[in-house]
Write an enzyme that holds these catalytic residues in place. Structure first.
Site, mmCIF file in Angstrom:
data_model
loop_
_atom_site.group_PDB
_atom_site.id
_atom_site.type_symbol
_atom_site.label_atom_id
_atom_site.label_comp_id
_atom_site.label_asym_id
_atom_site.label_seq_id
_atom_site.Cartn_x
_atom_site.Cartn_y
_atom_site.Cartn_z
ATOM 1 N N ASP A 1 -4.469 -5.540 10.381
ATOM 2 C CA ASP A 1 -3.322 -5.223 9.515
ATOM 3 C C ASP A 1 -3.465 -6.750 8.562
ATOM 4 O OD1 ASP A 1 -2.193 -3.157 10.506
ATOM 5 O OD2 ASP A 1 -0.760 -3.899 11.774
ATOM 6 N N GLU B 1 0.960 -1.087 -0.052
ATOM 7 C CA GLU B 1 -0.022 0.008 -0.114
ATOM 8 C C GLU B 1 0.988 1.192 -0.040
ATOM 9 O OE1 GLU B 1 -4.256 1.286 1.878
ATOM 10 O OE2 GLU B 1 -2.806 0.042 3.254
#
Ligand SMILES: [Mg+2]
EC number: 3.1.21.10
Lengths: 163, 163
Positions: A128, A55
């Site tokens: 996460d 990301e």
């Protein structure tokens, strides 16, 4: 650091493995980074994904967080380079668009769609890990699109993601 | 990324080598990080410094810079860990205090003292290289102090520094 590996045949997705690398906050930073690197290399060797995606992160306030996340991410990108893997980057908006179909989706919506798309009974934990799988799915979709455009018909492939 | 290696016998300092690792801004980040890692490992193998020191950096505004510096620094710390070297960290104020004797010294004063302490005819260039040598000198001073306290008399040693 969350990670997730998915397999895709065209648009069909399947979870291969996922998890979260935890390090001892007490130890020296260099040792913690060495542990992240070692675990990632082991994961890449075990699962042999074809590509990696991460990301693109933006930080609006906390430079200390940006610095520490940057250190860990540098090690992840290095692990990819050492394994000879190309790395793709997606913005959070691209991830939301790909997974939910709406670039301003809520975090919970993204996590729920990760569950649905991978056919899981529960949302991956911790957050996460779910976030990492969302990036892997984004990359799988992008690859499926690329495959369709470049060479029609389903193509086997695996997308690994680390964040 | 500037780097500098100094040798110290007690308080006496000598420049061993210094430089600045430049990477192509055009290439993929993972490849650039791999190049930094490779160059650092080669430097550590060639000069076999006993310890590494890095500057503790603080970022007040630019989180993007913090993130990118963090990525490169993570790779430097990993190179140290893989070479089995301990890493020390010093704040900019500690570096100024050690090199100039005044924690709020100007950047130019620090660079000038680096030149004087290492007996060079000119200031090391570019600035990143001079900054790196300042951290190496700081670490050498700290080690010399430690050596004096722990085992009196001069002790040979080498301090490598990367920032
Ligand atoms: Mg500098």
């Amino acid at each position: 650091m969350g990670w997730g590996i998915v397999d895709h045949q065209g648009q069909r997705l399947a979870l291969v493995a996922c998890g979260c690398i935890e390090t001892q906050p007490a130890g020296p930073v260099s040792e913690r980074l060495a542990r992240i690197y070692q675990e990632l290399r082991a994961l890449l060797a075990a699962h042999q994904p074809q590509e990696m995606a991460v990301e693109e992160l933006f930080f609006h306030r906390n430079t200390t967080t940006a610095f520490h996340v940057g250190q860990a991410r540098g090690v992840a990108l290095l692990a990819a380079a050492h394994a000879g893997m190309p790395v793709a980057e997606y913005t959070p908006m691209q991830v939301k668009q790909a997974v939910v179909g709406y670039g301003k989706a809520e975090k919970r919506q993204v996590q729920e769609m990760v569950r649905v798309l991978l056919g899981l009974s529960e949302r991956p934990r911790p957050d996460d890990t779910a976030d990492a799988l969302a990036v892997a799915i984004t990359h799988a979709h992008a690859s499926a699109y690329r495959d369709r455009v470049v060479r029609p018909g389903p193509a086997p492939g695996t997308g690994g993601e680390v964040r």
